[in-house]
Design a protein around this motif. Structure first.
Motif, PDB file in Angstrom:
ATOM      1  N   MET A  43     -17.614  -8.482  -6.240  1.00  0.00           N
ATOM      2  CA  MET A  43     -17.087  -7.970  -4.979  1.00  0.00           C
ATOM      3  C   MET A  43     -16.872  -6.472  -5.081  1.00  0.00           C
ATOM      4  SD  MET A  43     -14.234 -10.853  -3.931  1.00  0.00           S
ATOM      5  CE  MET A  43     -14.711 -12.484  -3.374  1.00  0.00           C
ATOM      6  N   GLU A  44     -16.790  -5.816  -3.934  1.00  0.00           N
ATOM      7  CA  GLU A  44     -16.525  -4.380  -3.916  1.00  0.00           C
ATOM      8  C   GLU A  44     -15.095  -4.111  -4.364  1.00  0.00           C
ATOM      9  OE1 GLU A  44     -16.548  -0.547  -0.848  1.00  0.00           O
ATOM     10  OE2 GLU A  44     -17.183  -2.537  -0.155  1.00  0.00           O
ATOM     11  N   PHE A  45     -14.933  -3.107  -5.206  1.00  0.00           N
ATOM     12  CA  PHE A  45     -13.623  -2.706  -5.719  1.00  0.00           C
ATOM     13  C   PHE A  45     -13.273  -1.338  -5.159  1.00  0.00           C
ATOM     14  CE2 PHE A  45     -11.452  -0.484  -9.435  1.00  0.00           C
ATOM     15  CZ  PHE A  45     -10.190  -0.955  -9.117  1.00  0.00           C
ATOM     16  N   CYS A  46     -12.129  -1.237  -4.500  1.00  0.00           N
ATOM     17  CA  CYS A  46     -11.714   0.050  -3.931  1.00  0.00           C
ATOM     18  C   CYS A  46     -10.293   0.362  -4.402  1.00  0.00           C
ATOM     19  CB  CYS A  46     -11.771   0.015  -2.408  1.00  0.00           C
ATOM     20  SG  CYS A  46     -11.550   1.646  -1.660  1.00  0.00           S
ATOM     21  N   PRO A  47     -10.169   1.076  -5.525  1.00  0.00           N
ATOM     22  CA  PRO A  47      -8.844   1.305  -6.119  1.00  0.00           C
ATOM     23  C   PRO A  47      -7.940   2.212  -5.311  1.00  0.00           C
ATOM     24  CG  PRO A  47     -10.510   2.586  -7.269  1.00  0.00           C
ATOM     25  CD  PRO A  47     -11.250   1.690  -6.314  1.00  0.00           C
ATOM     26  N   ASP A  48      -8.499   3.047  -4.426  1.00  0.00           N
ATOM     27  CA  ASP A  48      -7.682   3.996  -3.674  1.00  0.00           C
ATOM     28  C   ASP A  48      -7.667   3.712  -2.183  1.00  0.00           C
ATOM     29  OD1 ASP A  48     -10.324   4.617  -3.272  1.00  0.00           O
ATOM     30  OD2 ASP A  48     -10.072   6.788  -3.481  1.00  0.00           O
ATOM     31  N   ALA A  49      -7.918   2.475  -1.792  1.00  0.00           N
ATOM     32  CA  ALA A  49      -7.893   2.137  -0.368  1.00  0.00           C
ATOM     33  C   ALA A  49      -6.489   2.289   0.214  1.00  0.00           C
ATOM     34  CB  ALA A  49      -8.394   0.714  -0.146  1.00  0.00           C
ATOM     35  N   LEU A  50      -5.472   2.043  -0.615  1.00  0.00           N
ATOM     36  CA  LEU A  50      -4.079   2.184  -0.197  1.00  0.00           C
ATOM     37  C   LEU A  50      -3.393   3.232  -1.064  1.00  0.00           C
ATOM     38  CD1 LEU A  50      -3.075  -1.597   0.123  1.00  0.00           C
ATOM     39  CD2 LEU A  50      -3.882  -0.077   1.942  1.00  0.00           C
ATOM     40  N   ILE A  51      -2.403   3.904  -0.515  1.00  0.00           N
ATOM     41  CA  ILE A  51      -1.603   4.863  -1.271  1.00  0.00           C
ATOM     42  C   ILE A  51      -0.128   4.596  -0.994  1.00  0.00           C
ATOM     43  CG2 ILE A  51      -3.356   6.664  -1.391  1.00  0.00           C
ATOM     44  CD1 ILE A  51      -2.008   8.063   0.916  1.00  0.00           C
ATOM     45  N   ARG A  52       0.684   4.892  -1.995  1.00  0.00           N
ATOM     46  CA  ARG A  52       2.138   4.781  -1.819  1.00  0.00           C
ATOM     47  C   ARG A  52       2.643   6.180  -1.511  1.00  0.00           C
ATOM     48  NH1 ARG A  52       6.105   0.594  -4.542  1.00  0.00           N
ATOM     49  NH2 ARG A  52       4.120  -0.453  -4.968  1.00  0.00           N
ATOM     50  N   ILE A  95       3.857   2.166   1.928  1.00  0.00           N
ATOM     51  CA  ILE A  95       2.437   2.061   1.604  1.00  0.00           C
ATOM     52  C   ILE A  95       1.617   2.221   2.873  1.00  0.00           C
ATOM     53  CG2 ILE A  95       0.635   0.538   0.682  1.00  0.00           C
ATOM     54  CD1 ILE A  95       2.779  -0.786  -1.041  1.00  0.00           C
ATOM     55  N   ILE A  96       0.585   3.053   2.797  1.00  0.00           N
ATOM     56  CA  ILE A  96      -0.309   3.277   3.943  1.00  0.00           C
ATOM     57  C   ILE A  96      -1.761   3.226   3.466  1.00  0.00           C
ATOM     58  CG2 ILE A  96       1.374   4.692   5.185  1.00  0.00           C
ATOM     59  CD1 ILE A  96      -0.236   7.168   4.273  1.00  0.00           C
ATOM     60  N   ALA A  97      -2.657   3.063   4.407  1.00  0.00           N
ATOM     61  CA  ALA A  97      -4.077   3.144   4.078  1.00  0.00           C
ATOM     62  C   ALA A  97      -4.446   4.600   3.816  1.00  0.00           C
ATOM     63  CB  ALA A  97      -4.907   2.590   5.227  1.00  0.00           C
ATOM     64  N   GLU A 157     -12.665   3.605   6.428  1.00  0.00           N
ATOM     65  CA  GLU A 157     -13.895   2.863   6.727  1.00  0.00           C
ATOM     66  C   GLU A 157     -14.100   1.697   5.777  1.00  0.00           C
ATOM     67  OE1 GLU A 157     -14.971   5.608   3.456  1.00  0.00           O
ATOM     68  OE2 GLU A 157     -13.813   5.798   5.320  1.00  0.00           O
ATOM     69  N   VAL A 158     -13.478   1.761   4.596  1.00  0.00           N
ATOM     70  CA  VAL A 158     -13.607   0.667   3.626  1.00  0.00           C
ATOM     71  C   VAL A 158     -12.879  -0.577   4.120  1.00  0.00           C
ATOM     72  CG1 VAL A 158     -13.053  -0.064   1.272  1.00  0.00           C
ATOM     73  CG2 VAL A 158     -13.841   2.276   1.703  1.00  0.00           C
ATOM     74  N   ALA A 197      -0.208  -2.320   5.805  1.00  0.00           N
ATOM     75  CA  ALA A 197      -1.063  -1.134   5.799  1.00  0.00           C
ATOM     76  C   ALA A 197      -2.518  -1.515   6.048  1.00  0.00           C
ATOM     77  CB  ALA A 197      -0.923  -0.401   4.474  1.00  0.00           C
ATOM     78  N   CYS A 198      -2.944  -2.649   5.493  1.00  0.00           N
ATOM     79  CA  CYS A 198      -4.310  -3.131   5.727  1.00  0.00           C
ATOM     80  C   CYS A 198      -4.509  -3.505   7.195  1.00  0.00           C
ATOM     81  CB  CYS A 198      -4.602  -4.329   4.830  1.00  0.00           C
ATOM     82  SG  CYS A 198      -4.766  -3.941   3.076  1.00  0.00           S
ATOM     83  N   HIS A 199      -3.510  -4.149   7.784  1.00  0.00           N
ATOM     84  CA  HIS A 199      -3.602  -4.498   9.202  1.00  0.00           C
ATOM     85  C   HIS A 199      -3.711  -3.242  10.070  1.00  0.00           C
ATOM     86  CE1 HIS A 199      -3.274  -8.816   9.243  1.00  0.00           C
ATOM     87  NE2 HIS A 199      -2.191  -8.810   8.486  1.00  0.00           N
ATOM     88  N   THR A 200      -2.926  -2.235   9.725  1.00  0.00           N
ATOM     89  CA  THR A 200      -2.986  -0.984  10.475  1.00  0.00           C
ATOM     90  C   THR A 200      -4.373  -0.363  10.394  1.00  0.00           C
ATOM     91  OG1 THR A 200      -0.639  -0.573  10.060  1.00  0.00           O
ATOM     92  CG2 THR A 200      -1.969   1.321  10.704  1.00  0.00           C
TER      93      THR A 200
END
Length: 231
Positions: A144-153, A176-178, A184-185, A210-213
């Motif tokens: 699966m695609e890995f996105c380590p910085d999709a979210l930030i605190r 925590i926010i996107a 786009e990820v 944050a993902c929902h937002t």
């Protein structure tokens, strides 16, 4: 011969790398049987369909399904703390395997694997994010695609240990926010959120919100260990 395989928990000799000795394996609190479909806590009895625990029915969760392979006690607690504070990166591979086995079989293959983020100051102190290590291993195994910085605190939160459930959720509110450059990820994607431990679910809730937002389609969560009483 120079570096014989050692038990991940006690350091005793074992036959293969990245494993537990028979005694530690017998004492590892794996979660089996009926579990809450939202948070993975073990439940008594059996059911032909998905069920939810009282906490999830009362609080509600901003994700679709959640799982954990271990209860946070005994050997499992030692492994989590070793990974989190003791630079025990050797635990990651086995922990990721356990987490994968606990996932729902119908998890969408197009999920983007996203770790719960650390604040930058805590990341500098610890030098690594244990949730990101787990997420990377899981993404690699599941292709699966890995996105380590999709979210930030965006702000450093106080330690949650000893706080009430309401205090935990209040402390994590809007923490925590996107990532603004990675939206786009997440847009229109299913996401698999990864963390090491779930207690009240406040941290995962903040990450899921944050993902929902960011307009995620569906959110799944998994952690290595769940704070829970034995079913």
């Amino acid at each position: 011969m120079l570096y014989p395989p050692r038990c991940l928990a006690c350091g005793g000799l074992v036959e293969q790398d990245n494993g537990l000795c028979a005694e530690c394996f017998a004492q590892t609190p794996f979660i089996t049987g009926l579990v809450c479909d939202l948070c993975g806590v073990p439940l008594p009895g059996s059911s032909e369909g998905p069920v939810q625990c009282d906490d999830c029915l009362r609080i509600g969760r901003p994700w679709s399904r959640g799982r954990a392979p271990l209860r946070y006690e005994g050997v499992a607690r030692r492994l989590v703390l070793g990974l989190k504070h003791g630079d025990r990166h050797d635990i990651v591979r086995t922990a990721a395997d356990w987490m994968i086995r606990a996932l729902p079989e119908d998890l969408p293959s197009e999920c983007c694997v996203v770790p719960v983020p650390l604040h930058v100051t805590r990341l500098l102190q610890r030098r690594y994010n244990q949730s990101a290590l787990l997420a990377q291993a899981i993404a690699l195994r599941l292709e699966m695609e890995f996105c380590p910085d999709a979210l930030i605190r965006q702000r450093r939160t106080l330690p949650l240990e000893g706080k009430s459930r309401d205090a935990r959720f209040s402390e994590l509110s809007d923490a925590i926010i996107a990532h603004p450059k990675r939206s786009e990820v997440l847009d229109g994607r299913s996401v698999l959120l990864i963390d090491d431990v779930m207690t009240s679910g406040a941290t995962l809730s903040a990450a899921a919100q944050a993902c929902h937002t960011a307009q995620c389609r569906e959110i799944y969560v998994t952690v290595l260990a769940r704070v829970a009483k034995a079913a």
